[in-house]
Enzyme design. Structure first.
Site, PDB file in Angstrom:
ATOM      1  N   ASP A  29       0.830  -1.210   0.000  1.00 24.15           N
ATOM      2  CA  ASP A  29       0.000   0.000   0.000  1.00 24.15           C
ATOM      3  C   ASP A  29       0.865   1.262   0.000  1.00 24.15           C
ATOM      4  O   ASP A  29       0.659   2.175  -0.790  1.00 24.15           O
ATOM      5  CB  ASP A  29      -0.966   0.000   1.205  1.00 24.15           C
ATOM      6  N   ASP A  57       7.079   3.713   3.435  1.00 19.60           N
ATOM      7  CA  ASP A  57       7.315   4.895   4.260  1.00 19.60           C
ATOM      8  C   ASP A  57       8.783   4.859   4.714  1.00 19.60           C
ATOM      9  O   ASP A  57       9.672   5.280   3.981  1.00 19.60           O
ATOM     10  CB  ASP A  57       6.318   4.823   5.422  1.00 19.60           C
TER      11      ASP A  57
HETATM   12  P1  5GP Z   1       7.220   1.367   6.679  1.00 14.67           P
HETATM   13  O1  5GP Z   1       7.707   0.076   7.265  1.00 14.67           O
HETATM   14  O2  5GP Z   1       7.669   1.595   5.248  1.00 14.67           O
HETATM   15  O3  5GP Z   1       7.541   2.542   7.559  1.00 14.67           O
HETATM   16  O4  5GP Z   1       5.649   1.361   6.682  1.00 14.67           O
HETATM   17  C1  5GP Z   1       4.965   0.332   6.186  1.00 14.67           C
HETATM   18  C2  5GP Z   1       3.557   0.251   6.702  1.00 14.67           C
HETATM   19  O5  5GP Z   1       3.191   1.266   7.664  1.00 14.67           O
HETATM   20  C3  5GP Z   1       2.620   0.433   5.547  1.00 14.67           C
HETATM   21  O6  5GP Z   1       2.452  -0.779   4.839  1.00 14.67           O
HETATM   22  C4  5GP Z   1       1.367   0.931   6.229  1.00 14.67           C
HETATM   23  O7  5GP Z   1       0.614  -0.155   6.703  1.00 14.67           O
HETATM   24  C5  5GP Z   1       1.887   1.736   7.412  1.00 14.67           C
HETATM   25  N1  5GP Z   1       1.946   3.170   7.076  1.00 14.67           N
HETATM   26  C6  5GP Z   1       3.055   3.903   6.828  1.00 14.67           C
HETATM   27  N2  5GP Z   1       2.733   5.191   6.530  1.00 14.67           N
HETATM   28  C7  5GP Z   1       1.380   5.260   6.564  1.00 14.67           C
HETATM   29  C8  5GP Z   1       0.420   6.324   6.336  1.00 14.67           C
HETATM   30  O8  5GP Z   1       0.731   7.485   5.996  1.00 14.67           O
HETATM   31  N3  5GP Z   1      -0.898   5.984   6.495  1.00 14.67           N
HETATM   32  C9  5GP Z   1      -1.304   4.726   6.850  1.00 14.67           C
HETATM   33  N4  5GP Z   1      -2.618   4.533   6.971  1.00 14.67           N
HETATM   34  N5  5GP Z   1      -0.443   3.708   7.072  1.00 14.67           N
HETATM   35  C10 5GP Z   1       0.883   3.980   6.932  1.00 14.67           C
END
Ligand code: 5GP
Length: 183
Positions: free
Chosen positions: A103, A106
């Site tokens: 999705d 980040d």
């Molecule tokens: P990462 O490991 O890249 O920091 O984040 C991965 C997961 O964190 C994403 O798959 C998502 O589920 C959640 N996430 C990160 N940023 C956002 C955001 O802006 N909104 C939402 N709803 N979920 C996020």
């Protein structure tokens, strides 16, 4: 949606923009994989489900759809980037072409874990397609082969993305008007 909820949301991507971009991605992916026997589309539960379903409808190549469920402890908890698999794949991906559908990327910690994990299973190839990309917040560099949209550093909801399990069914992507420190 009740007014008090609407007041907290600022639309970033409209239904039309999303529809158009998903169609473009489907076309590009179908072209890139044309001629292959089968693609395994792996959607990461639960946020990518809406995107993965719509994207898969735009694929003109043979594919199987599978799901991997994860629960991540988040970028602020220790140790960083610890991800737990809550539902594993049903399909054996050894020597298969795999497209991992996310999705949002980040910090990159979740994707980094998933890529490492899937690679241990010896797929023939592994590429990543993420609906959203927030490159400004990366902690680890991760390859994103296909991306829907790059967005600024905002907490977003809709089109599968939730805040405390709400807003997933919005047909748009909206920024929740609260910053990450919760103020
Ligand atoms: P990462 O490991 O890249 O920091 O984040 C991965 C997961 O964190 C994403 O798959 C998502 O589920 C959640 N996430 C990160 N940023 C956002 C955001 O802006 N909104 C939402 N709803 N979920 C996020």
């Amino acid at each position: 949606m009740p007014d008090e909820e609407a007041n907290q949301l600022e639309i970033l991507l409209t239904r039309e923009q999303i529809y158009q971009r998903v169609a473009e991605l489907g076309e590009k992916i179908s072209k890139d994989y044309s001629g292959i026997e089968e693609l395994i589309v792996v959607a990461v539960l639960r946020g990518s489900v809406y995107f993965a379903v719509d994207l898969s409808r735009r694929l003109s190549i043979p594919f199987s759809l599978d799901f991997i469920g994860i629960s991540s402890y988040g970028a602020t908890s220790y140790p960083l980037g610890i991800v737990r698999i809550t539902k594993d794949l049903d399909i054996n991906i050894v020597q298969k072409h795999v497209l991992l559908v996310e999705d949002i990327v980040d910090t990159g910690l979740t994707l980094n874990y998933l890529i490492k994990n899937l690679k241990t299973r010896n797929p023939k190839s592994l590429r990543v397609c993420s609906f959203l990309d927030l490159p400004g917040r990366r902690i680890v560099e991760v390859p994103v082969d296909y991306r829907g949209f790059e967005i600024p550093d905002l907490f977003v909801v809709g089109y599968g993305l939730d805040f405390q399990e709400r807003y997933r069914n919005l047909e748009v992507v909206a920024a929740l008007k609260k910053n990450r420190s919760g103020t």
